[in-house]
Design a protein around this motif. Structure first.
Motif, PDB file in Angstrom:
ATOM      1  N   UNK A 153       0.847  -1.190   0.000  1.00 34.36           N
ATOM      2  CA  UNK A 153       0.000   0.000   0.000  1.00 34.36           C
ATOM      3  C   UNK A 153       0.885   1.243   0.000  1.00 34.36           C
ATOM      4  N   UNK A 154       1.242   1.756  -1.186  1.00 31.61           N
ATOM      5  CA  UNK A 154       2.117   2.931  -1.223  1.00 31.61           C
ATOM      6  C   UNK A 154       1.372   4.216  -0.867  1.00 31.61           C
ATOM      7  N   UNK A 155       2.146   5.201  -0.432  1.00 28.92           N
ATOM      8  CA  UNK A 155       1.605   6.533  -0.208  1.00 28.92           C
ATOM      9  C   UNK A 155       1.425   7.254  -1.528  1.00 28.92           C
ATOM     10  N   UNK A 156       1.401   8.575  -1.486  1.00 29.76           N
ATOM     11  CA  UNK A 156       1.209   9.358  -2.705  1.00 29.76           C
ATOM     12  C   UNK A 156       2.315   9.124  -3.706  1.00 29.76           C
ATOM     13  N   UNK A 157       1.955   8.696  -4.903  1.00 28.00           N
ATOM     14  CA  UNK A 157       2.948   8.340  -5.920  1.00 28.00           C
ATOM     15  C   UNK A 157       3.448   9.580  -6.651  1.00 28.00           C
ATOM     16  N   UNK A 158       4.766   9.642  -6.820  1.00 23.75           N
ATOM     17  CA  UNK A 158       5.411  10.783  -7.453  1.00 23.75           C
ATOM     18  C   UNK A 158       6.385  10.299  -8.519  1.00 23.75           C
ATOM     19  N   UNK A 159       6.686  11.180  -9.475  1.00 23.99           N
ATOM     20  CA  UNK A 159       7.744  10.888 -10.428  1.00 23.99           C
ATOM     21  C   UNK A 159       9.082  11.014  -9.709  1.00 23.99           C
ATOM     22  N   UNK A 160      10.073  10.328 -10.222  1.00 24.02           N
ATOM     23  CA  UNK A 160      11.389  10.401  -9.606  1.00 24.02           C
ATOM     24  C   UNK A 160      12.126   9.083  -9.716  1.00 24.02           C
ATOM     25  N   UNK A 161      13.350   9.094  -9.240  1.00 22.15           N
ATOM     26  CA  UNK A 161      14.227   7.942  -9.370  1.00 22.15           C
ATOM     27  C   UNK A 161      14.115   7.004  -8.173  1.00 22.15           C
ATOM     28  N   UNK A 162      14.766   5.852  -8.302  1.00 21.03           N
ATOM     29  CA  UNK A 162      14.932   4.943  -7.173  1.00 21.03           C
ATOM     30  C   UNK A 162      15.772   5.658  -6.121  1.00 21.03           C
ATOM     31  N   UNK A 163      15.303   5.651  -4.880  1.00 21.33           N
ATOM     32  CA  UNK A 163      16.010   6.355  -3.806  1.00 21.33           C
ATOM     33  C   UNK A 163      16.708   5.421  -2.831  1.00 21.33           C
ATOM     34  N   UNK A 164      16.320   4.150  -2.803  1.00 17.48           N
ATOM     35  CA  UNK A 164      16.813   3.169  -1.830  1.00 17.48           C
ATOM     36  C   UNK A 164      16.396   3.529  -0.411  1.00 17.48           C
ATOM     37  N   UNK A 165      15.447   4.447  -0.253  1.00 15.47           N
ATOM     38  CA  UNK A 165      15.026   4.902   1.072  1.00 15.47           C
ATOM     39  C   UNK A 165      13.587   4.501   1.404  1.00 15.47           C
ATOM     40  N   UNK A 166      12.902   3.829   0.480  1.00 16.04           N
ATOM     41  CA  UNK A 166      11.528   3.425   0.727  1.00 16.04           C
ATOM     42  C   UNK A 166      11.430   2.510   1.940  1.00 16.04           C
ATOM     43  N   UNK A 167      10.399   2.704   2.738  1.00 19.44           N
ATOM     44  CA  UNK A 167      10.272   1.994   4.005  1.00 19.44           C
ATOM     45  C   UNK A 167       8.983   1.189   4.040  1.00 19.44           C
ATOM     46  N   UNK A 168       9.102  -0.109   4.329  1.00 24.56           N
ATOM     47  CA  UNK A 168       7.944  -0.974   4.495  1.00 24.56           C
ATOM     48  C   UNK A 168       7.562  -1.010   5.971  1.00 24.56           C
ATOM     49  N   UNK A 169       6.267  -0.852   6.256  1.00 22.39           N
ATOM     50  CA  UNK A 169       5.833  -0.879   7.648  1.00 22.39           C
ATOM     51  C   UNK A 169       4.509  -1.615   7.769  1.00 22.39           C
ATOM     52  N   UNK A 170       4.213  -2.039   8.980  1.00 16.74           N
ATOM     53  CA  UNK A 170       2.960  -2.736   9.274  1.00 16.74           C
ATOM     54  C   UNK A 170       2.374  -2.175  10.564  1.00 16.74           C
ATOM     55  N   UNK A 171       1.049  -2.030  10.540  1.00 24.03           N
ATOM     56  CA  UNK A 171       0.323  -1.535  11.715  1.00 24.03           C
ATOM     57  C   UNK A 171       0.577  -0.036  11.935  1.00 24.03           C
ATOM     58  N   UNK A 172      -0.410   0.605  12.468  1.00 22.76           N
ATOM     59  CA  UNK A 172      -0.280   2.010  12.801  1.00 22.76           C
ATOM     60  C   UNK A 172      -0.560   2.936  11.633  1.00 22.76           C
TER      61      UNK A 172
END
Length: 214
Positions: A153-172
């Protein structure tokens, strides 16, 4: 990485997924409705079938083309579409995958789906609510299937490159932005992680969100 069958590849997130996987040397098989979309995908080495995910015959044609060891990914969405594909299209795909050897399936929905509905703002519910409810139905159908699934379930999708900073989370409660290319990387990541089977993750990019707001 096994070959990938991709639904929803014609533009936006789906196209970024196709491009990222091809850059990793993965064979990709996709279905699109428009010939011009097919041309763009074929230019990056994707095997393309013209068809509609709302038609069982089209789904079968694509799956017949793919190798038996393939895995499946869907980024299908239908915000403001006359005929929503989110639930019915995914239901057709899921039901057909259950009849085949393709067991691994990653489906991309959005923040606000399922148990994260409570965290969606009233404004977002008014604008995106119908699409989110359709996606939630698709999540329910998938989570009660026999497939080895992961839901992102991604947040707001934007144009841009791979950042290697994307965070997967569960709950909350989760809010934020993420580039389409970074979501593509996270899809690749969870497909390679056996522990991700049966899991639902929210995904945002805190660094990109912070930079975007400056």
């Amino acid at each position: 990485m096994n070959p990938v069958v991709l639904f929803g590849a014609s533009r936006g997130l789906g196209f970024e997924v196709a491009r990222y996987f091809r850059e990793q040397g993965v064979d990709v098989y996709a279905m699109v409705r428009k010939p011009e979309s097919a041309s763009a995908l074929e230019a990056i080495g994707v095997s393309v079938v013209l068809g509609d995910a709302l038609e069982q015959a089209s789904v079968n044609t694509l799956l017949d083309l793919a190798p038996e060891n393939a895995v499946a990914v869907s980024t299908m969405g239908s915000f403001q579409a006359e005929v929503p594909v989110d639930y019915i299209g995914h239901r057709l795909v899921i039901d057909e995958l259950e009849q085949r050897n393709i067991r691994r399936f990653v489906m991309v929905t959005s923040l606000g789906c399922g148990d994260s509905w409570a965290y969606l703002s009233d404004k977002a519910k008014a604008v995106f609510g119908k699409a989110v409810r359709e996606k939630s139905l698709a999540e329910s159908w998938l989570s009660t299937s026999r497939l080895d699934f992961t839901i992102l379930r991604p947040g707001g999708l934007q144009d841009g490159k791979v950042t290697e900073q994307g965070h997967l989370s569960q709950n909350g409660e989760v809010h934020g932005l993420i580039t389409r290319a970074e979501v593509a990387r996270l899809i690749y990541q969870v497909l390679s992680d056996e522990d991700a089977v049966g899991q639902i993750y929210s995904c945002v990019d805190p660094v990109f969100t912070s930079n975007f707001k400056r």
